[in-house]
Design an enzyme around this catalytic site. Structure first.
Site, PDB file in Angstrom:
ATOM      1  N   ASP A 108       0.845  -1.186   0.000  1.00 39.73           N
ATOM      2  CA  ASP A 108       0.000   0.000   0.000  1.00 39.73           C
ATOM      3  C   ASP A 108       0.881   1.236   0.000  1.00 39.73           C
ATOM      4  O   ASP A 108       1.801   1.351   0.828  1.00 39.73           O
ATOM      5  CB  ASP A 108      -0.896   0.011   1.244  1.00 39.73           C
ATOM      6  CG  ASP A 108      -2.371   0.011   0.901  1.00 39.73           C
ATOM      7  OD1 ASP A 108      -2.806   0.973   0.270  1.00 39.73           O
ATOM      8  OD2 ASP A 108      -3.072  -0.951   1.270  1.00 39.73           O
ATOM      9  N   ASP A 215      -3.184   4.457  -2.344  1.00 41.43           N
ATOM     10  CA  ASP A 215      -4.296   4.962  -1.546  1.00 41.43           C
ATOM     11  C   ASP A 215      -4.667   6.381  -1.981  1.00 41.43           C
ATOM     12  O   ASP A 215      -3.795   7.201  -2.282  1.00 41.43           O
ATOM     13  CB  ASP A 215      -3.857   4.958  -0.076  1.00 41.43           C
ATOM     14  CG  ASP A 215      -4.967   5.282   0.886  1.00 41.43           C
ATOM     15  OD1 ASP A 215      -5.953   4.532   0.924  1.00 41.43           O
ATOM     16  OD2 ASP A 215      -4.843   6.289   1.608  1.00 41.43           O
ATOM     17  N   GLU A 273      -6.686   3.922  -5.883  1.00 39.84           N
ATOM     18  CA  GLU A 273      -7.995   4.042  -5.249  1.00 39.84           C
ATOM     19  C   GLU A 273      -8.621   5.356  -5.705  1.00 39.84           C
ATOM     20  O   GLU A 273      -8.160   6.428  -5.330  1.00 39.84           O
ATOM     21  CB  GLU A 273      -7.849   4.020  -3.730  1.00 39.84           C
ATOM     22  CG  GLU A 273      -9.171   4.129  -2.999  1.00 39.84           C
ATOM     23  CD  GLU A 273      -9.007   4.358  -1.513  1.00 39.84           C
ATOM     24  OE1 GLU A 273      -9.868   3.898  -0.752  1.00 39.84           O
ATOM     25  OE2 GLU A 273      -8.030   5.017  -1.105  1.00 39.84           O
ATOM     26  N   HIS A 350     -10.977  -3.900   2.476  1.00 40.64           N
ATOM     27  CA  HIS A 350     -10.878  -3.616   3.913  1.00 40.64           C
ATOM     28  C   HIS A 350     -11.785  -2.483   4.370  1.00 40.64           C
ATOM     29  O   HIS A 350     -11.882  -2.237   5.580  1.00 40.64           O
ATOM     30  CB  HIS A 350      -9.430  -3.262   4.259  1.00 40.64           C
ATOM     31  CG  HIS A 350      -8.950  -2.015   3.572  1.00 40.64           C
ATOM     32  ND1 HIS A 350      -8.782  -1.937   2.199  1.00 40.64           N
ATOM     33  CD2 HIS A 350      -8.633  -0.799   4.047  1.00 40.64           C
ATOM     34  CE1 HIS A 350      -8.371  -0.731   1.880  1.00 40.64           C
ATOM     35  NE2 HIS A 350      -8.273  -0.015   2.982  1.00 40.64           N
ATOM     36  N   ASP A 351     -12.437  -1.800   3.454  1.00 39.70           N
ATOM     37  CA  ASP A 351     -13.258  -0.633   3.788  1.00 39.70           C
ATOM     38  C   ASP A 351     -14.756  -0.885   3.663  1.00 39.70           C
ATOM     39  O   ASP A 351     -15.544   0.067   3.680  1.00 39.70           O
ATOM     40  CB  ASP A 351     -12.888   0.552   2.886  1.00 39.70           C
ATOM     41  CG  ASP A 351     -11.596   1.227   3.297  1.00 39.70           C
ATOM     42  OD1 ASP A 351     -11.206   1.095   4.476  1.00 39.70           O
ATOM     43  OD2 ASP A 351     -10.962   1.886   2.448  1.00 39.70           O
TER      44      ASP A 351
END
Length: 606
Positions: A108, A215, A273, A350-351
Site C-alpha cells: 500500500d 491509496d 484508489e 478492507h473498507d
C-alpha cells in the site's frame, strides 16, 4: 473491431491483466507469536494456502511504522515496519516466499497524508520558517462576525468534523481530509514529491517489491484558492467538499510524474484508489495506456451501493434493487470499449462489509453457501483484473447482529456513531447502528478463521492473548480447515472457477460484456464474447434471490449456435467432482434456476 483489440491487446499482454490479486489485511490474517495481532511471519507461514488458491499477486495492506490511529494508514516512517507486524527482514522473507513460488508482492502506498508523528510533520509544525513548513498545507484562521476563530474553509472530513485542526504552536490550521492525526502532504511542493518518491517508493522497489496499490490517488491536487463548499447539509458547520480535492487541477500532472520517475523505470504495477469519480469520462484519463499514469484503478460506484453517501449519513443504509446493481456493473464493464484503458473487478476490500452479507443471503446456512458460490461465479466471469479480499474465498460474513457497538473499533465507525449520538436523535442513532451492522469497515477486519479445533480459530497459534478484534463466533462452521477438506465448500468452488477464469481468459478476463434482462429483479444475466481467434461466446445466468426462477432466455439463440453445440461450463449448484467440468447442456434450451444458483454456458464447438 473487437473488444480484445480495442483494449490494446495486440501482441503480448501485460502480465497483470490476467493475474489474481489477493489483499491481505495483516493485523487480521495470521498471528505467529500469540500477541493477538497478525504479522508478516504469520502471512509467510500461510503463503502456500494463497499459492494453492491460485493467487498471482499478494497485496499487503499497510504494515509501516504507525501510531495506528487508522490501522496503519497514518504512517510515521515509510522505511520501518510497525514492530507488531515484524521487521524489514520479515518483509524480505515475504518477498522471497512470493517470488520463489512465481508470485509477486505489492504494498500500500499512502502518500496523500502522513501521521502527525512523522518526522516531516514534526519539522513542519516546529515553526513557520522551517524548510519543511510547505510540505504540508497550513492556513491562517478566519474569524466570524463575533470575532470567534473558525477554520479556513467549511470543508467536512471523511471521518466527520472539519478538515482543519488548529495548531497552538504556530497559530495556524493544518489540512487533513481524514483524521486529525493524518495531515495532508502538499503535493504542490516539488521537494516534497521527490521525498515521497525516494522514501516511500524507491526504497521498497529496491528491496524487490513489485508495485503498489495507491491509496487516495486522486486527492493529491487540491483547489489552492480554498473556497468554501456550497451548503448542502443544513445546520452543519462542515460541508461535503470532494470537488475541492478530488481530481484537482494538477492531478494528472502529478501522477504522470510519479509514473515517469518511479513506476515505469522499475516496471512496477499500479492500481489506484479512485473515489468520488463516478463518470467513465473522468476515469479513462487515469488508466489510458497512452497517458502513462496508472495501470488500473478501483472505482467504487457498485461497492458503495447501500450507503447514504460518502459523507453525512454514510451509514444510514439505503436498500437497493438488483437492477441498480446491474446498471453499475454494466457501466463499468463496458466503459473501456474502444479505448486503451483497463478495469478492475472486486466486491470486497478492507473498507466495506462482507459481500455475502451485502449482496448475498446469510439467513440460512444453505442460502449462505449458495449465494457465496454465485457471488464467486459473478466475480470470476467479469472483464478486468480480479481482486479478492482475505476471507472472501471462504465466504466470511459480517459480525453477528447481536454484537454491541463496543465491538466496532474503526475510527470511521466511531466517528459516525459519535456524530449520531451528538445529534440527540434516537431514530438516527438506531439507523446508524443498523447501517454499521451492514456496511462498517470493521466487518472485513475480523480475524481470519483458520481452524475450528484450536482457540481463536487458529488465528493466534499460541492463543496466549485475545485477538485485537473478536473472532467471529461462527468459526467452528466457517473456517479454512473445514473447507479445504470439503469438495463442495465455497473455497473448493473458488479454486474451480478461478482455474476456469484463466482457462477461458479470452471470455472472462478480456471478453466484451453485454447485459441481458436489465430490469429483472431476480435474474442477473449477461453475455461475454471473445474476439481472439474465434468468435466464442458465453452466457452467465445467476439467480440473485431465494426463490426458484424460470429464465426466459433461449441459451442456444443467445449464443448464436445450434442447440447441440451448447455446453454447460459450470453450475454453482453442482458439487465439485474434479476433472473435465464441461458438460452437455441437457435437453432444454431454457433453464430453471434454484435459489442463488448460477450457470455458465458456452458455444463450445465454435
Amino acid at each position: 473491431m473487437d473488444l480484445y483489440h480495442q483494449n490494446g491487446c495486440v501482441g503480448k499482454e501485460p502480465w497483470w491483466k490476467e493475474a489474481l490479486f489477493y489483499q491481505v489485511y495483516p493485523a487480521s490474517f495470521k498471528d505467529s507469536n500469540g500477541d493477538g495481532w497478525g504479522d508478516i511471519p504469520g502471512l509467510v507461514s500461510e503463503i502456500d494456502y494463497l499459492h494453492q488458491l491460485g493467487v498471482d499477486v499478494v497485496w499487503l495492506s499497510p504494515m509501516f511504522e504507525s501510531p495506528q490511529k487508522d490501522m496503519g494508514y497514518d504512517i510515521s516512517d515509510y522505511q520501518k515496519v510497525y514492530p507488531r507486524y515484524g521487521t524489514l527482514e520479515d518483509v524480505d522473507s515475504l518477498i522471497d516466499a512470493c517470488h520463489s513460488r512465481g508470485m509477486k508482492l505489492i504494498l500500500d502506498l499512502v502518500v496523500n497524508h502522513t501521521s502527525v508523528e512523522h518526522e516531516w510533520f514534526k519539522e513542519s509544525r516546529s515553526s513557520k520558517s522551517n524548510p519543511k513548513r510547505d510540505w504540508y498545507i497550513w492556513k491562517p484562521a478566519r474569524y466570524d462576525r463575533s470575532g470567534n476563530r473558525i477554520p479556513p474553509t467549511n470543508w467536512r472530513s471523511y471521518f466527520a468534523g472539519p478538515t482543519w485542526t488548529w495548531d497552538e504552536q504556530t497559530q495556524e490550521y493544518y489540512l487533513h481530509l481524514y483524521d486529525t492525526s493524518q495531515p495532508d502532504l502538499n503535493w504542490e511542493n516539488p521537494e516534497c514529491r521527490e521525498a515521497i518518491y525516494d522514501n516511500a517508493m524507491r526504497f521498497w522497489l529496491d528491496r524487490g517489491v513489485d508495485g503498489f496499490r495507491i491509496d487516495t490517488v486522486n486527492k493529491y491536487s487540491k483547489r489552492t484558492d480554498f473556497p468554501d463548499a456550497p451548503i448542502t447539509v443544513p445546520n452543519s458547520a462542515h460541508q461535503p467538499a470532494p470537488e475541492m480535492w478530488c481530481n484537482g487541477p494538477r492531478i494528472h500532472e502529478f501522477i504522470h510524474e510519479m509514473n515517469t520517475k518511479v513506476l515505469q523505470p522499475y516496471g512496477a504495477v499500479s492500481v489506484g484508489e479512485l473515489s468520488n469519480t463516478p463518470l467513465p469520462s473522468q476515469v479513462i484519463p487515469y488508466v489510458s495506456a497512452a497517458a502513462k499514469e496508472l495501470d488500473m484503478v478501483f472505482e467504487f460506484s457498485m461497492i458503495r451501493l447501500g450507503t447514504g453517501g460518502p459523507f453525512d449519513g454514510k451509514y444510514l443504509y439505503r436498500p437497493f434493487l438488483l437492477s441498480e446493481l446491474k446498471r453499475h456493473v454494466s457501466t463499468w464493464q463496458t466503459f473501456i470499449e474502444s479505448t486503451d484503458a483497463w478495469h478492475t473487478v472486486f466486491c470486497e476490500n478492507h473498507d466495506n462489509g462482507r459481500a455475502v452479507s451485502r449482496f448475498g443471503d446469510t439467513s440460512t446456512p444453505e442460502l449462505w453457501l449458495a449465494s457465496a458460490k454465485t457471488i464467486a461465479l459473478w466475480q470470476v466471469t467479469l472483464t478486468g483484473t480480479l481482486f479478492l479480499y482475505q476471507g472472501q474465498e471462504i465466504g466470511m460474513t459480517n459480525m453477528p447482529a447481536a454484537w454491541g457497538i463496543e465491538e466496532y473499533k474503526d475510527v470511521e465507525s466511531k466517528g459516525f456513531y459519535g456524530e449520531a449520538v451528538q445529534s440527540g436523535d434516537e431514530k438516527r442513532i438506531k439507523a446508524t447502528i443498523a447501517g454499521l451492522r451492514i456496511l462498517a469497515r470493521d466487518h472485513a477486519r475480523l480475524p481470519f478463521p483458520w481452524d475450528d479445533s484450536v482457540p481463536n480459530a487458529g488465528f493466534s497459534e499460541r492463543g496466549s492473548e485475545e485477538p485485537w478484534m473478536r473472532v467471529h463466533e461462527g468459526y467452528r462452521e466457517l473456517n479454512a480447515k473445514r473447507q479445504l477438506a470439503d469438495e463442495n465448500s465455497v473455497l473448493s468452488y473458488y479454486k474451480r472457477v478461478l482455474r476456469l477464469r484463466k482457462e477461458y481468459s479470452d471470455l472472462f478476463v478480456h471478453g466484451a460484456f453485454r447485459l441481458l434482462l436489465p430490469e429483472d429483479e431476480a435474474l442477473f444475466a449477461y453475455v461475454k464474447e471473445s474476439g481472439r481467434d474465434v468468435r466464442r461466446k458465453t452466457l452467465v445466468i445467476m439467480n440473485f434471490s431465494k426463490e426458484e426462477q424460470e429464465c426466459c432466455l433461449d441459451v442456444a439463440e443467445v449464443l448464436s449456435c445450434k442447440k447441440e453445440e451448447v455446453r454447460l461450463l459450470v453450475d454453482s449448484g453442482t458439487a465439485v467432482k474434479g476433472g473435465d467440468c464441461v458438460e452437455p447442456a441437457g435437453t432444454s434450451s431454457k433453464q430453471s434456476l434454484g435459489p442463488w444458483q448460477g450457470k455458465v454456458y458456452v458455444n463450445f464447438d465454435v
